[in-house]
Scaffold this active site. Structure first.
Site, PDB file in Angstrom:
ATOM      1  CG  ASP A   1      -1.694   1.234   1.424  1.00 30.81           C
ATOM      2  OD1 ASP A   1      -1.874   1.962   0.425  1.00 30.81           O
ATOM      3  OD2 ASP A   1      -2.135   1.497   2.564  1.00 30.81           O
TER       4      ASP A   1
ATOM      5  CG  ASN B   1      -2.899   5.468  -1.081  1.00 26.19           C
ATOM      6  OD1 ASN B   1      -2.960   4.349  -0.565  1.00 26.19           O
ATOM      7  ND2 ASN B   1      -3.842   5.947  -1.866  1.00 26.19           N
TER       8      ASN B   1
ATOM      9  CG  ASP C   1      -5.946   3.234   0.468  1.00 26.84           C
ATOM     10  OD1 ASP C   1      -5.020   2.389   0.557  1.00 26.84           O
ATOM     11  OD2 ASP C   1      -6.617   3.397  -0.574  1.00 26.84           O
TER      12      ASP C   1
ATOM     13  CG  ASP D   1      -1.476   1.566  -3.713  1.00 26.10           C
ATOM     14  OD1 ASP D   1      -0.267   1.452  -4.009  1.00 26.10           O
ATOM     15  OD2 ASP D   1      -1.874   2.094  -2.637  1.00 26.10           O
TER      16      ASP D   1
ATOM     17  CG  ASP E   1      -6.915 -12.489 -13.439  1.00 23.04           C
ATOM     18  OD1 ASP E   1      -7.766 -13.178 -14.026  1.00 23.04           O
ATOM     19  OD2 ASP E   1      -6.361 -12.823 -12.376  1.00 23.04           O
TER      20      ASP E   1
ATOM     21  CG  ASP F   1     -11.714 -15.674 -13.317  1.00 21.80           C
ATOM     22  OD1 ASP F   1     -10.996 -16.147 -12.429  1.00 21.80           O
ATOM     23  OD2 ASP F   1     -12.936 -15.456 -13.173  1.00 21.80           O
TER      24      ASP F   1
ATOM     25  CD  GLU G   1      -9.578 -20.266 -12.367  1.00 20.51           C
ATOM     26  OE1 GLU G   1      -9.611 -20.464 -11.153  1.00 20.51           O
ATOM     27  OE2 GLU G   1     -10.543 -19.785 -12.999  1.00 20.51           O
TER      28      GLU G   1
ATOM     29  CG  HIS H   1      -6.139 -15.281  -6.132  1.00 22.47           C
ATOM     30  ND1 HIS H   1      -5.639 -15.909  -7.261  1.00 22.47           N
ATOM     31  CD2 HIS H   1      -7.430 -14.989  -6.398  1.00 22.47           C
ATOM     32  CE1 HIS H   1      -6.588 -15.975  -8.172  1.00 22.47           C
ATOM     33  NE2 HIS H   1      -7.686 -15.424  -7.680  1.00 22.47           N
ATOM     34  CG  ASP H   2      -9.016 -18.510  -6.217  1.00 23.40           C
ATOM     35  OD1 ASP H   2      -9.388 -17.443  -5.701  1.00 23.40           O
ATOM     36  OD2 ASP H   2      -9.104 -18.749  -7.433  1.00 23.40           O
TER      37      ASP H   2
HETATM   38  O1  ISL Z   1     -14.214 -24.628  -8.888  1.00 22.61           O
HETATM   39  C1  ISL Z   1     -14.064 -24.026  -7.869  1.00 22.61           C
HETATM   40  C2  ISL Z   1     -14.829 -24.465  -6.682  1.00 22.61           C
HETATM   41  O2  ISL Z   1     -14.173 -24.413  -5.443  1.00 22.61           O
HETATM   42  C3  ISL Z   1     -13.186 -22.874  -7.737  1.00 22.61           C
HETATM   43  O3  ISL Z   1     -11.921 -23.163  -7.277  1.00 22.61           O
HETATM   44  C4  ISL Z   1     -13.096 -22.074  -9.011  1.00 22.61           C
HETATM   45  O4  ISL Z   1     -12.193 -22.634  -9.897  1.00 22.61           O
HETATM   46  C5  ISL Z   1     -12.632 -20.761  -8.654  1.00 22.61           C
HETATM   47  O5  ISL Z   1     -13.497 -20.221  -7.717  1.00 22.61           O
HETATM   48  C6  ISL Z   1     -12.520 -19.833  -9.835  1.00 22.61           C
HETATM   49  O6  ISL Z   1     -11.732 -18.799  -9.399  1.00 22.61           O
HETATM   50  C7  ISL Z   1     -11.607 -17.657 -10.161  1.00 22.61           C
HETATM   51  O7  ISL Z   1     -12.848 -17.059 -10.455  1.00 22.61           O
HETATM   52  C8  ISL Z   1     -13.585 -16.575  -9.341  1.00 22.61           C
HETATM   53  C9  ISL Z   1     -12.748 -15.724  -8.395  1.00 22.61           C
HETATM   54  O8  ISL Z   1     -13.444 -15.517  -7.205  1.00 22.61           O
HETATM   55  C10 ISL Z   1     -11.420 -16.370  -8.096  1.00 22.61           C
HETATM   56  O9  ISL Z   1     -10.633 -15.527  -7.271  1.00 22.61           O
HETATM   57  C11 ISL Z   1     -10.769 -16.655  -9.399  1.00 22.61           C
HETATM   58  O10 ISL Z   1      -9.456 -17.131  -9.283  1.00 22.61           O
HETATM   59  C12 ISL Z   1     -14.734 -15.769  -9.905  1.00 22.61           C
HETATM   60  O11 ISL Z   1     -14.279 -14.826 -10.826  1.00 22.61           O
HETATM   61 CA    CA Z   2      -3.515   2.175  -1.182  1.00 27.75          CA
END
Ligand code: ISL
Ligand code: CA
Length: 554
Positions: A21, A23, A25, A29, A98, A199, A253, A326-327
């Site tokens: 970050d 700034n 907040d 960013d 993305d 995505d 993905e 990140h998931d």
């Molecule tokens: O299939 C799934 C069920 O758990 C998920 O892992 C799915 O593949 C995933 O949620 C897809 O992720 C992507 O699209 C989402 C977003 O929230 C995720 O951060 C992103 O990586 C919706 O855009």
């Molecule tokens: Ca910021």
């Protein structure tokens, strides 16, 4: 196999909200990323994949886009973005954006128009259906909980959202929609971005709108939502009209992409995508109930998945190698040991990532061994998936403490706590109030500390990335697992043109005697790199591997 830059590259993934970050907040960013470009370059990586930075009301942290041609206010401006892209290119790196085009935000002007009336010119940009006897059009569930259909009073119809109700699905059947997507891709490509991570690209073509016969979500995704009848038509069109005009890379993905259909997406002759993320190994700890139904990981199965994918793609397509993003949970907590052997096991995972065939992806924080987090209260979390699952859990009359425990091991926020830069307040991530709390272990685990410690995970990541660069045949060489049924050790050969490597990874805290049999003579091989720094114990082809010890011989 054709050689290309994106096969030889190492990718670093940034989740900008949690990176740095600039700034105060509390939200990471673009200027924050710019401040850290030298750090990223110092890792030796070639490509940065930046999670979505487009304008968004942030129902799902940027995966709900309200304007594809503008930057999210919290992240900065288009001028900041241009500066970032320049800074990346000046350092000889590339930028992957993305691309989220299965759905938009409900605050996108297309959807605002679409909602207005049944004969609005944008009506068919989204998927509207009338209900059945006062119920939704079918039994489809949202991947984030509840019905996948939302009723709209104004026109008396339902719209489809495979994710949250603030993420309406685009109607790819509509040629105008496809052209809009092509245009927005060209906009970013003409700016000079070097490719896209796409995505949930596997679900853009919808199958007939009949009820799903499956009770569990993963089966519904695999068999009903993914790989719809026109998916390949759309991807071929996208490649022909847009991607093929640029020297860029794509990684799709997609849940539901499996061994049987992968080559339809990434076979070189298919002319669709360069590679995909497959999720075989990432779902091993999910039971039939999905993410919040944890089961333990079957290590034999884990290894097998890598062999099967390599076998399937070799000579015909290309793979990606990743253990986290990140998931999902932090890789050292999930596949390693985040207690006593955090350092050794995080290094071992780096060795695995950098010695396989495929393009490796490092997720921010992995390089310092960041771990899962266990907040005391559900209120400390900030993920729509977790919140929706929590509501469903309570509605079933289940215990909230039990849910919290599952979130500790399974929740997406494990990977989203802010990057730990130093031991000052809030880890140097922000001078303000962070949008998501820090993992309290930042006082010990942070970049500053790791820089000062020559045995740190961070220095080892740099070494491993460099090791891959110094041994380019590791990128393309064949791959075969040794003793696939061994319960502790992940061991494999890599070989090409008379060069061969032996990789031994002890995924346990026990000392293991491992006998290497098979096609190459190990007696002439020397240790090239390892995660312990003292003498290796070995007699002939028998190796004694200590807790989480990893070795590469060649
Ligand atoms: O299939 C799934 C069920 O758990 C998920 O892992 C799915 O593949 C995933 O949620 C897809 O992720 C992507 O699209 C989402 C977003 O929230 C995720 O951060 C992103 O990586 C919706 O855009
Ligand atoms: Ca910021």
């Amino acid at each position: 196999m054709n050689k290309t830059w994106w096969k030889e590259a190492v990718v670093y993934q940034i989740y900008p909200r949690s990176f740095n970050d600039s700034n105060g907040d509390g939200i990471g960013d673009i200027q924050g990323v710019i401040q850290k470009l030298d750090y990223i370059k110092s890792l030796g990586v070639d490509i940065i994949w930046l999670c979505p930075v487009y304008k968004s009301p942030n129902d799902d942290n940027g995966y709900d886009i309200s304007d594809y041609y503008d930057i999210m206010d919290e992240f900065g401006s288009m001028a900041d973005f241009d500066q970032l892209l320049d800074g990346i290119h000046q350092r000889g790196m590339k930028l992957l954006m993305d691309l989220v085009v299965n759905h938009t935000s409900d605050e996108h002007h297309w959807f605002e128009e679409s909602k207005k009336s049944k004969n609005n010119p944008k009506r068919d940009y989204f998927i509207w259906k009338s209900g059945k006897n006062g119920e939704p059009p079918n039994n489809w569930k949202s991947i984030f909980g509840g019905s996948a259909w939302e009723y709209d009073e104004q026109t008396g119809e339902y719209y489809l959202h495979l994710f949250t109700r603030k993420q309406p699905d685009l109607n790819w059947e509509n040629e105008k929609v496809r052209n809009e997507v092509h245009d927005l891709m060209r906009f970013w490509l003409d700016k000079g971005v070097d490719g896209f991570r796409m995505d949930v690209i596997s679900v853009i073509s919808k199958r007939n709108y009949e009820d799903s016969p499956y009770a569990d979500m993963n089966s519904t995704i695999n068999n009903v939502y993914a790989n719809g009848p026109k998916i390949h038509e759309y991807l071929k069109e996208l490649n022909e009209k847009v991607l093929s005009k640029y020297d860029v890379m794509t990684v799709g993905e997609g849940p539901g992409i499996n061994l049987d259909n992968a080559l339809n997406y990434v076979g070189e002759s298919a002319k669709e995508l360069n590679m995909i993320f497959h999720f075989g190994h990432m779902f091993l700890d999910q039971g039939v109930g999905g993410r919040f139904d944890p089961v333990s990981i079957d290590f034999i199965e884990f290894k097998k998945i890598f062999q099967q994918w390599d076998d399937r793609l070799k000579g015909e397509g290309w793979g990606s190698i990743f253990l986290g993003n990140h998931d999902f949970q932090r890789i050292v907590s999930r596949f390693g040991n985040d207690g006593q052997y955090r350092v050794e096991s995080a290094k071992l995972l780096a060795m695995m990532l950098m010695t396989m065939r495929g393009t490796p992806y490092i997720y921010q924080g992995e390089e310092i061994g960041m771990t899962n987090v266990a907040f005391d209260s559900i209120e400390d979390y900030d993920d729509v998936e977790t919140f929706n699952a929590y509501d469903e859990w309570l509605a079933q009359g289940k215990d909230s403490e039990e849910f919290l425990k599952i979130v500790h091991t399974m929740g997406r926020d494990n990977a989203r706590t802010p990057m730990q830069w130093d031991s000052s307040e809030n880890a140097g991530f922000t001078a303000g109030n962070p949008w998501l709390k820090l993992n309290p272990n930042y006082t010990a685990i942070n970049v500053d500390q790791a820089e000062k410690d020559s045995n740190s995970i961070l220095h080892f990541y740099r070494k491993m990335v460099q090791f891959r660069k110094d041994h380019p045949s590791l990128v393309y060489a064949d791959f075969e697992i040794i003793q696939p049924y061994h319960e502790q050790v992940f061991a494999y050969w890599r070989w090409q043109d008379g060069e061969s490597y032996l990789i031994l990874l002890n995924f346990s805290e026990e000392e293991v005697e491992f006998q290497v049999g098979g096609q190459f003579d190990t007696s002439e091989m020397e240790v090239l790199i390892g995660n312990y720094w003292d003498e290796l114990q070995r007699s002939g082809s028998e190796f004694i591997l200590r807790a989480w010890e990893g070795l590469v011989l060649g």
